[in-house]
Design a protein around this motif. Structure first.
Motif, PDB file in Angstrom:
ATOM      1  N   GLY A 182       0.832  -1.200   0.000  1.00  0.00           N
ATOM      2  CA  GLY A 182       0.000   0.000   0.000  1.00  0.00           C
ATOM      3  C   GLY A 182       0.855   1.233   0.000  1.00  0.00           C
ATOM      4  O   GLY A 182       1.869   1.320   0.700  1.00  0.00           O
ATOM      5  N   ALA A 183       0.448   2.195  -0.811  1.00  0.00           N
ATOM      6  CA  ALA A 183       1.227   3.425  -0.925  1.00  0.00           C
ATOM      7  C   ALA A 183       1.168   4.201   0.381  1.00  0.00           C
ATOM      8  O   ALA A 183       0.123   4.242   1.043  1.00  0.00           O
ATOM      9  CB  ALA A 183       0.676   4.266  -2.070  1.00  0.00           C
ATOM     10  N   PRO A 184       2.276   4.824   0.782  1.00  0.00           N
ATOM     11  CA  PRO A 184       2.229   5.651   1.992  1.00  0.00           C
ATOM     12  C   PRO A 184       1.376   6.888   1.762  1.00  0.00           C
ATOM     13  O   PRO A 184       1.164   7.323   0.628  1.00  0.00           O
ATOM     14  CB  PRO A 184       3.703   6.024   2.212  1.00  0.00           C
ATOM     15  CG  PRO A 184       4.334   5.919   0.868  1.00  0.00           C
ATOM     16  CD  PRO A 184       3.613   4.799   0.153  1.00  0.00           C
ATOM     17  N   LEU A 185       0.876   7.436   2.854  1.00  0.00           N
ATOM     18  CA  LEU A 185       0.125   8.685   2.767  1.00  0.00           C
ATOM     19  C   LEU A 185       1.056   9.831   2.394  1.00  0.00           C
ATOM     20  O   LEU A 185       2.262   9.781   2.667  1.00  0.00           O
ATOM     21  CB  LEU A 185      -0.541   8.975   4.108  1.00  0.00           C
ATOM     22  CG  LEU A 185      -1.567   7.958   4.600  1.00  0.00           C
ATOM     23  CD1 LEU A 185      -1.988   8.280   6.027  1.00  0.00           C
ATOM     24  CD2 LEU A 185      -2.778   7.928   3.674  1.00  0.00           C
ATOM     25  N   ALA A 186       0.490  10.860   1.791  1.00  0.00           N
ATOM     26  CA  ALA A 186       1.296  12.036   1.458  1.00  0.00           C
ATOM     27  C   ALA A 186       1.739  12.749   2.730  1.00  0.00           C
ATOM     28  O   ALA A 186       0.978  12.847   3.705  1.00  0.00           O
ATOM     29  CB  ALA A 186       0.485  12.982   0.579  1.00  0.00           C
ATOM     30  N   ALA A 187       2.948  13.223   2.726  1.00  0.00           N
ATOM     31  CA  ALA A 187       3.451  14.001   3.869  1.00  0.00           C
ATOM     32  C   ALA A 187       2.798  15.375   3.879  1.00  0.00           C
ATOM     33  O   ALA A 187       2.426  15.910   2.834  1.00  0.00           O
ATOM     34  CB  ALA A 187       4.967  14.140   3.770  1.00  0.00           C
ATOM     35  N   SER A 188       2.645  15.929   5.077  1.00  0.00           N
ATOM     36  CA  SER A 188       2.060  17.264   5.168  1.00  0.00           C
ATOM     37  C   SER A 188       2.656  18.000   6.352  1.00  0.00           C
ATOM     38  O   SER A 188       3.232  17.391   7.258  1.00  0.00           O
ATOM     39  CB  SER A 188       0.535  17.163   5.331  1.00  0.00           C
ATOM     40  OG  SER A 188       0.204  16.591   6.577  1.00  0.00           O
ATOM     41  N   ALA A 189       2.503  19.316   6.326  1.00  0.00           N
ATOM     42  CA  ALA A 189       2.982  20.136   7.439  1.00  0.00           C
ATOM     43  C   ALA A 189       2.134  19.852   8.670  1.00  0.00           C
ATOM     44  O   ALA A 189       0.896  19.840   8.603  1.00  0.00           O
ATOM     45  CB  ALA A 189       2.901  21.617   7.080  1.00  0.00           C
TER      46      ALA A 189
ATOM     47  N   GLY B 130      -8.268  29.153   7.450  1.00  0.00           N
ATOM     48  CA  GLY B 130      -8.550  30.149   8.477  1.00  0.00           C
ATOM     49  C   GLY B 130      -9.978  30.653   8.369  1.00  0.00           C
ATOM     50  O   GLY B 130     -10.912  29.869   8.215  1.00  0.00           O
ATOM     51  N   ARG B 131     -10.157  31.960   8.435  1.00  0.00           N
ATOM     52  CA  ARG B 131     -11.453  32.585   8.195  1.00  0.00           C
ATOM     53  C   ARG B 131     -11.460  33.340   6.876  1.00  0.00           C
ATOM     54  O   ARG B 131     -12.156  34.320   6.695  1.00  0.00           O
ATOM     55  CB  ARG B 131     -11.823  33.528   9.339  1.00  0.00           C
ATOM     56  CG  ARG B 131     -12.203  32.829  10.633  1.00  0.00           C
ATOM     57  CD  ARG B 131     -12.763  33.824  11.635  1.00  0.00           C
ATOM     58  NE  ARG B 131     -14.008  34.428  11.159  1.00  0.00           N
ATOM     59  CZ  ARG B 131     -14.568  35.509  11.676  1.00  0.00           C
ATOM     60  NH1 ARG B 131     -13.983  36.103  12.695  1.00  0.00           N
ATOM     61  NH2 ARG B 131     -15.686  35.996  11.181  1.00  0.00           N
TER      62      ARG B 131
ATOM     63  N   ASP C  68      -8.576  17.469  10.166  1.00  0.00           N
ATOM     64  CA  ASP C  68      -8.736  16.312  11.056  1.00  0.00           C
ATOM     65  C   ASP C  68      -7.744  15.193  10.764  1.00  0.00           C
ATOM     66  O   ASP C  68      -7.846  14.109  11.352  1.00  0.00           O
ATOM     67  CB  ASP C  68     -10.175  15.802  10.983  1.00  0.00           C
ATOM     68  CG  ASP C  68     -11.150  16.813  11.558  1.00  0.00           C
ATOM     69  OD1 ASP C  68     -10.727  17.590  12.435  1.00  0.00           O
ATOM     70  OD2 ASP C  68     -12.307  16.858  11.127  1.00  0.00           O
ATOM     71  N   GLU C  69      -6.796  15.437   9.871  1.00  0.00           N
ATOM     72  CA  GLU C  69      -5.653  14.546   9.707  1.00  0.00           C
ATOM     73  C   GLU C  69      -4.393  15.161  10.302  1.00  0.00           C
ATOM     74  O   GLU C  69      -3.312  14.594  10.170  1.00  0.00           O
ATOM     75  CB  GLU C  69      -5.431  14.222   8.224  1.00  0.00           C
ATOM     76  CG  GLU C  69      -6.562  13.393   7.620  1.00  0.00           C
ATOM     77  CD  GLU C  69      -6.331  13.036   6.160  1.00  0.00           C
ATOM     78  OE1 GLU C  69      -5.585  13.779   5.477  1.00  0.00           O
ATOM     79  OE2 GLU C  69      -6.880  12.022   5.719  1.00  0.00           O
ATOM     80  N   GLY C  70      -4.527  16.364  10.888  1.00  0.00           N
ATOM     81  CA  GLY C  70      -3.389  17.031  11.500  1.00  0.00           C
ATOM     82  C   GLY C  70      -2.582  17.881  10.545  1.00  0.00           C
ATOM     83  O   GLY C  70      -1.462  18.299  10.873  1.00  0.00           O
ATOM     84  N   THR C  71      -3.133  18.167   9.373  1.00  0.00           N
ATOM     85  CA  THR C  71      -2.426  18.983   8.377  1.00  0.00           C
ATOM     86  C   THR C  71      -2.705  20.468   8.592  1.00  0.00           C
ATOM     87  O   THR C  71      -3.869  20.855   8.799  1.00  0.00           O
ATOM     88  CB  THR C  71      -2.872  18.590   6.953  1.00  0.00           C
ATOM     89  OG1 THR C  71      -2.547  17.219   6.730  1.00  0.00           O
ATOM     90  CG2 THR C  71      -2.194  19.457   5.902  1.00  0.00           C
ATOM     91  N   VAL C  72      -1.678  21.281   8.527  1.00  0.00           N
ATOM     92  CA  VAL C  72      -1.858  22.730   8.589  1.00  0.00           C
ATOM     93  C   VAL C  72      -2.687  23.181   7.385  1.00  0.00           C
ATOM     94  O   VAL C  72      -2.409  22.799   6.242  1.00  0.00           O
ATOM     95  CB  VAL C  72      -0.499  23.454   8.560  1.00  0.00           C
ATOM     96  CG1 VAL C  72      -0.689  24.964   8.425  1.00  0.00           C
ATOM     97  CG2 VAL C  72       0.289  23.138   9.813  1.00  0.00           C
ATOM     98  N   CYS C  73      -3.713  23.978   7.631  1.00  0.00           N
ATOM     99  CA  CYS C  73      -4.561  24.457   6.541  1.00  0.00           C
ATOM    100  C   CYS C  73      -3.907  25.635   5.824  1.00  0.00           C
ATOM    101  O   CYS C  73      -3.387  26.554   6.467  1.00  0.00           O
ATOM    102  CB  CYS C  73      -5.932  24.877   7.078  1.00  0.00           C
ATOM    103  SG  CYS C  73      -6.900  23.512   7.748  1.00  0.00           S
ATOM    104  N   ARG C  74      -3.930  25.593   4.514  1.00  0.00           N
ATOM    105  CA  ARG C  74      -3.478  26.729   3.707  1.00  0.00           C
ATOM    106  C   ARG C  74      -4.442  26.903   2.546  1.00  0.00           C
ATOM    107  O   ARG C  74      -5.199  25.984   2.197  1.00  0.00           O
ATOM    108  CB  ARG C  74      -2.046  26.513   3.205  1.00  0.00           C
ATOM    109  CG  ARG C  74      -1.857  25.282   2.356  1.00  0.00           C
ATOM    110  CD  ARG C  74      -0.418  25.151   1.880  1.00  0.00           C
ATOM    111  NE  ARG C  74      -0.179  23.898   1.201  1.00  0.00           N
ATOM    112  CZ  ARG C  74      -0.521  23.633  -0.055  1.00  0.00           C
ATOM    113  NH1 ARG C  74      -1.134  24.578  -0.780  1.00  0.00           N
ATOM    114  NH2 ARG C  74      -0.284  22.461  -0.601  1.00  0.00           N
ATOM    115  N   ASP C  75      -4.428  28.099   1.943  1.00  0.00           N
ATOM    116  CA  ASP C  75      -5.336  28.395   0.841  1.00  0.00           C
ATOM    117  C   ASP C  75      -5.018  27.514  -0.371  1.00  0.00           C
ATOM    118  O   ASP C  75      -3.846  27.193  -0.629  1.00  0.00           O
ATOM    119  CB  ASP C  75      -5.210  29.865   0.418  1.00  0.00           C
ATOM    120  CG  ASP C  75      -5.556  30.831   1.546  1.00  0.00           C
ATOM    121  OD1 ASP C  75      -6.165  30.390   2.548  1.00  0.00           O
ATOM    122  OD2 ASP C  75      -5.216  32.025   1.419  1.00  0.00           O
TER     123      ASP C  75
END
Length: 460
Positions: free
Chosen positions: A90-97, A280-281, A295-302
Motif C-alpha cells: 500500500g502506498a504511503p500517505l502524502a506528507a504534510s505540514a 482560516g477565516r 482532522d488529519e493534522g495537516t496545517v490548513c493553507r489556501d
C-alpha cells in the motif's frame, strides 16, 4: 485535553489520528409569537483512525476516558488488519505540514440562557408584527452550533479548536392577488449568540429591507424562461462556487470520475474568474467559519482552484494527495466524533474583480438581477440547479419589477466562460452554509456579483 490525549499518540503502531470531538447545538423556532420548538443537544466522544497496508481502520466511542481511548485505538488497528493484507503493502500517505496550536473562538461574554434566546425571538416577533401588520405569517428561527475538537497524531500534530456559529432567520409572508408570497433571509454567522446583535432596534433597517423586498415580490411577475443575461449577486456567486465548482474539484470525486479530472492546466472559465478555497477565516478573516488544522493534522493553507480562468488544483486528503501526486492543504474534515474525515471545502469563494455593480446592471439590455438562493445541487459534471427567492428584472440597463421564485440551471464550467464582469465588492454569505456531502458540515462561501449568461426558469 491536549495534554491528556498527547501520550496516547505513542500507542499507534502505524500512522494514526486520535480525535476528541464534541458538537453542541441549539435551535428555537417561533411562528406568529407561538413557540414551536426549543431544543439543544450535545454529541461527543472519541475516535481513532489508523492507516496500515494501504487501508484505514476507524473506531469511535461516545466516551473519552482513558479506557475508551485505549479501546478505540485497539479497535481501529484491528479494523485496519481485518481488511488490509500484511503483504499488500500500500502506498504511503502524502506528507504534510504538522498542525499545532490552540484556536479557541469561545465567546468571552456570558452565555445567552435558554430564556434569553426565547426572549430574543419574542421581542423580534412583536417588533415585526407591530411594524408590518399586513403580514400573514412570520417565522423566526435562532440556531447555534459549536464544534470543539482536540486532535493528536502519531506524526506529532497537536491542535485544539472551538468554532461557534449562530444564525437568525426570518421568513415573512404576505397575501398577493394570486396567493401567499414568502421571503426569507438570515444573518449572524461566526461567533456565539451573545456575540451577535439580534435586538429589534439593531435589525430595524435589515427588517425594513426584507419587508420591502417581500412587498415588491408580491407585486412582481414571473421570469421569462430560457438563456438570459443575468447579474448574480454575491450570495448566488458563493453557492455557485461551492456547489457547482468546488465539489467537482474535491479529489475523492475526481478519482470517482468528476468532469474536472482531466482539465488541470486548461481554461475552464473566463479569465476574470479566480476561485479559492481559503483556510482560516478567509483572506479577510471575516468568513462565518474558521479552520486552521484539519482532522488529519495537516496545517490548513489556501488552495487556488481556478486562477484567471485556468484550473490549477484539487482539494485533497493525505490519501488522495498520495494517489494524485499532490500536497495536502488541510481539507480532510469530519462532522462528528463518529465520522471519518472526508475531503471537504472550507471557505470557498470567487475573488473580487474590478467592476461596479451599477455598470454590470447597466450592461444588460434585458435580463435579471438575482439576489438570493434558496437551495441548490450539482453533480460530477458541474451541472447545477438552484432556487432563487429574490430578484429583479433588468430592462435597458435599469432595475425593473421584482420577480417571483424561480430557478437557475446550467453547466458551471460552461457558464463561467460567459462571465464578462466581476464585481469589486466581495461579501461572505452572512450566515454561512452547510454542506451535505455524506456528513453535514459547516462551510463558508462568498464572492462578488458576476455578470454572465444562465438558464432561468419561468413561463415561456
Amino acid at each position: 485535553m491536549l495534554e491528556r490525549l498527547a501520550p496516547f499518540a505513542d500507542r499507534f503502531t502505524s500512522p494514526g489520528e486520535l480525535r476528541r470531538h464534541v458538537n453542541s447545538s441549539s435551535r428555537i423556532a417561533m411562528r406568529k409569537g407561538v413557540l414551536l420548538s426549543n431544543g439543544q443537544s450535545r454529541d461527543g466522544g472519541i475516535s481513532a483512525r489508523v492507516y496500515r497496508n494501504g487501508v484505514y481502520g476507524f473506531a469511535a466511542a461516545p466516551q473519552d476516558d482513558d479506557d475508551a481511548i485505549r479501546a478505540a485505538i485497539a479497535a481501529a488497528e484491528d479494523n485496519a488488519d481485518s481488511v488490509g493484507r500484511a503483504d499488500a503493502g500500500g502506498a504511503p500517505l502524502a506528507a504534510s505540514a504538522l498542525g499545532e496550536g490552540v484556536y479557541d473562538y469561545r465567546s468571552a461574554r456570558p452565555s445567552t440562557t435558554p430564556a434569553g434566546r426565547v426572549e430574543i425571538l419574542r421581542s423580534l416577533d412583536a417588533a415585526i408584527r407591530g411594524k408590518f401588520p399586513h403580514l400573514v405569517n412570520v417565522d423566526i428561527t435562532l440556531s447555534s452550533h459549536a464544534s470543539e475538537k482536540t486532535l493528536v497524531t502519531s506524526e506529532g500534530a497537536r491542535a485544539y479548536s472551538y468554532v461557534p456559529r449562530s444564525v437568525l432567520g426570518v421568513k415573512m409572508a404576505i397575501e398577493a392577488n394570486d396567493g401567499l408570497v414568502e421571503l426569507y433571509n438570515s444573518l449572524g454567522g461566526f461567533g456565539e449568540i451573545q456575540d451577535q446583535s439580534f435586538e429589534p432596534l439593531s435589525l430595524s433597517a435589515w427588517l425594513d429591507d426584507l419587508y420591502e423586498e417581500l412587498r415588491r415580490k408580491a407585486e412582481g411577475g414571473q421570469c421569462e424562461a430560457g438563456l438570459q443575461d443575468v447579474v448574480l449577486d454575491s450570495d448566488l456567486a458563493g453557492i455557485l462556487a461551492h456547489e457547482a465548482i468546488g465539489h467537482t474539484c474535491e479529489a475523492d470525486y475526481v478519482l470517482a470520475g468528476s468532469v474536472a479530472g482531466d482539465w488541470v492546466g486548461e481554461a475552464v472559465a473566463s479569465e476574470k474568474i479566480t476561485l479559492v478555497d481559503y483556510a482560516g477565516r478567509g483572506f479577510d478573516d471575516k468568513s462565518s467559519f474558521a479552520i486552521h488544522v484539519d482532522d488529519e493534522g495537516t496545517v490548513c493553507r489556501d488552495v487556488t482552484l481556478i486562477e484567471k480562468g485556468v484550473l490549477r488544483n484539487f482539494l485533497h486528503s493525505k490519501k488522495t494527495a498520495a494517489e494524485l501526486g499532490a500536497e495536502p492543504a488541510g481539507n480532510a474534515r469530519a462532522f462528528s466524533f463518529s465520522d471519518e474525515p472526508l475531503v471537504r471545502m472550507r471557505n470557498t469563494a470567487i475573488a473580487a474583480g474590478a467592476d461596479k455593480l451599477e455598470d454590470m446592471i447597466g450592461a444588460v439590455e434585458s435580463g435579471y438581477y438575482l439576489k438570493r438562493a434558496t437551495n441548490g445541487q450539482a453533480d460530477f459534471t458541474s451541472e447545477f440547479m438552484f432556487g432563487v427567492s429574490c430578484g429583479y428584472e433588468i430592462r435597458k440597463g435599469k432595475l425593473g419589477r421584482a420577480i417571483r421564485d424561480t430557478t437557475i440551471s446550467g453547466v458551471a464550467f460552461d457558464m463561467l466562460k460567459t462571465v464578462t464582469h466581476v464585481g469589486d465588492e466581495f461579501r461572505w454569505s452572512g450566515a454561512g452554509g452547510w454542506c451535505g456531502k455524506k456528513q453535514p458540515i459547516a462551510v463558508g462561501m462568498g464572492g462578488p456579483a458576476i455578470k454572465c449568461k444562465i438558464t432561468v426558469g419561468g413561463r415561456g
